[in-house]
Design an enzyme around this catalytic site. Structure first.
Site, PDB file in Angstrom:
ATOM      1  N   ALA A   6       2.790  -2.216   8.926  1.00 30.18           N
ATOM      2  CA  ALA A   6       2.717  -3.660   8.550  1.00 30.18           C
ATOM      3  C   ALA A   6       3.237  -3.625   6.930  1.00 30.18           C
ATOM      4  O   ALA A   6       4.167  -4.420   6.664  1.00 30.18           O
ATOM      5  CB  ALA A   6       1.368  -4.066   8.865  1.00 30.18           C
TER       6      ALA A   6
ATOM      7  N   TYR B 291      -1.225  -0.214  10.159  1.00 28.20           N
ATOM      8  CA  TYR B 291      -1.435  -0.811   8.589  1.00 28.20           C
ATOM      9  C   TYR B 291       0.034  -0.120   7.982  1.00 28.20           C
ATOM     10  O   TYR B 291       0.614  -0.866   7.145  1.00 28.20           O
ATOM     11  CB  TYR B 291      -2.491   0.078   7.998  1.00 28.20           C
ATOM     12  CG  TYR B 291      -2.647  -0.469   6.674  1.00 28.20           C
ATOM     13  CD1 TYR B 291      -3.266  -1.725   6.314  1.00 28.20           C
ATOM     14  CD2 TYR B 291      -2.885   0.433   5.678  1.00 28.20           C
ATOM     15  CE1 TYR B 291      -3.629  -1.877   4.960  1.00 28.20           C
ATOM     16  CE2 TYR B 291      -3.108   0.128   4.275  1.00 28.20           C
ATOM     17  CZ  TYR B 291      -3.747  -1.209   3.994  1.00 28.20           C
ATOM     18  OH  TYR B 291      -3.727  -1.591   2.788  1.00 28.20           O
TER      19      TYR B 291
ATOM     20  N   SER C 203       1.007  -1.156  -0.166  1.00 31.99           N
ATOM     21  CA  SER C 203      -0.013  -0.127   0.171  1.00 31.99           C
ATOM     22  C   SER C 203       0.818   1.205  -0.153  1.00 31.99           C
ATOM     23  O   SER C 203       1.989   1.120   0.626  1.00 31.99           O
ATOM     24  CB  SER C 203      -0.729  -0.083   1.146  1.00 31.99           C
ATOM     25  OG  SER C 203      -1.530   1.336   1.561  1.00 31.99           O
TER      26      SER C 203
END
Lengths: 237, 134
Positions: free
Chosen positions: A148, A145, A132
């Site tokens: 990670a 997030y 992402s």
């Protein structure tokens, strides 16, 4: 010979597009799902594939083995499984942090390891993880997030470094803001601000992410290893 | 039933594929890691290849499991190193390894360095005998 692909997180918006794209590219596709069984079965039956439960809180080895046993091989692994629990960093509950790290990073690690018994002896494998843009920039309200995904990108490079000589490539696709259920709240809350930072001045589609994945798992991408391909419309230029 | 020679040749074939080398003169006594030039990834790769070729579960941890069974409730490891009793049991379980390579207080992570070609053959034979199919 028809190559066999397993897509973890195959029932998310991006995951579904990846399954369809890989099927369209001529692969046999196994749809991995955590809870959306009916959706996975419907998707798999639409292209005569198989569906298989792949829960991030369980060891993936047996599920991966079952896919390889069903089709006699496993050539491609795509990991589109992920969750995001939002809160400001000082307020983030440790349980939520742990769940996000375990799902987005721990599961990715175990899944990649689980593919090795099938790819190393075959001297062929294509592994693609969905990262992402949060792994490279931003991440406000998404500390688990973002961390990670940053870790995932490092993990991709280490695996690529180690197993490349065995014919297995490991790459990542890093979507920006994609029109999906997962990004709905952020898109609605910050649409203008986000679009101002995207060179293409629009949000991406799941199909555009799927095309990037399909390229990285293709025969022609055999010399691309350890790459993180941004699919973000030019968001960090 | 596969004889020893066929088993040896099958293991050699997997070793050559794993290492990507011709290696015309592999011996049963060759150490996989130090003498044939393998590293830890090759070790794992060889295990997977042997499992596929012979359709058995080849798990080096089985050696530790067998040793622990012999020791009963006594510890096999202290601070990640094998106890003297554990080493004695390993010497019996791995007669192909010279005794001096299995020494008291040996770090557990060093065990794979002792593996001979014969060790892999024995693991396969053991798995077959005990019906440990993949």
């Amino acid at each position: 010979m028809q190559r066999v692909a397993l897509v973890a997180g195959g029932t998310g918006d991006i995951g579904q597009s990846i399954c369809r794209e890989l099927h369209g590219a001529g692969f046999r596709v196994a749809v991995g799902y955590a809870t959306a069984r009916e959706l996975a079965e419907a998707l798999a039956s639409s292209f005569s594939g198989m569906s298989i439960v792949l829960r991030p809180d369980e060891e993936p080895d047996e599920a991966v083995r079952r896919v390889a046993a069903r089709y006699g091989r496993l050539d491609i692994l795509v990991n589109a499984a992920g969750i995001n629990l939002e809160d400001s960093a000082p307020a983030m509950r440790f349980d939520d942090w742990q769940k996000v790290i375990d799902t987005n990073l721990g599961f990715a690690f175990r899944l990649t390891q689980a593919a090795m018994p099938h790819m190393l002896p075959a001297r062929y494998g294509r592994i693609v993880h969905l990262s992402s843009i949060a792994g490279r920039a931003g991440g406000r309200g998404q500390i688990g997030y973002a961390v990670a995904k940053a870790g995932l990108e490092r993990m991709i490079r280490v695996f690529a470094l180690e197993v490349g000589r065995k014919g297995v490539t490991v790459n990542g696709v890093s979507p920006g803001v994609i029109i999906s259920r997962m990004s709905k709240r952020v898109r609605e809350a910050h649409e203008k601000e986000l679009l101002d930072h995207i060179a293409c001045r629009r949000f991406g589609t799941p199909e555009e992410v799927a095309c990037a994945v399909a390229f990285l798992v293709s025969e022609g991408a055999g010399y691309i290893n350890g790459a993180i391909l941004p699919v973000d419309g030019g968001m960090l230029l | 039933m596969m004889n020893d020679q066929a088993l040896f040749e099958g293991v050699c074939e997997c070793i050559r594929t794993t290492l990507g080398k011709d290696l015309p003169d592999i011996r049963e006594s060759d150490r996989f890691v130090t003498e044939l030039g393998a590293d830890s990834l090759d070790f794992l790769d060889l295990i997977f290849s042997l499992e596929q070729k012979f359709n058995v579960s080849v798990n080096p941890r089985d050696l530790e499991r067998r040793v622990q069974e012999r020791l009963g409730e006594k510890p096999m490891l202290v601070d990640e190193c094998y106890t003297a009793e554990a080493v004695a049991a390993f010497r019996e379980a791995m007669p192909e390894v010279p005794e001096e390579e299995l020494f008291p207080d040996m770090p557990a992570r060093q065990l794979p360095l002792c593996f001979r070609v014969k060790t892999f053959m024995n693991l396969i034979a053991y798995a077959r005998h005990h019906g440990e199919n993949k």
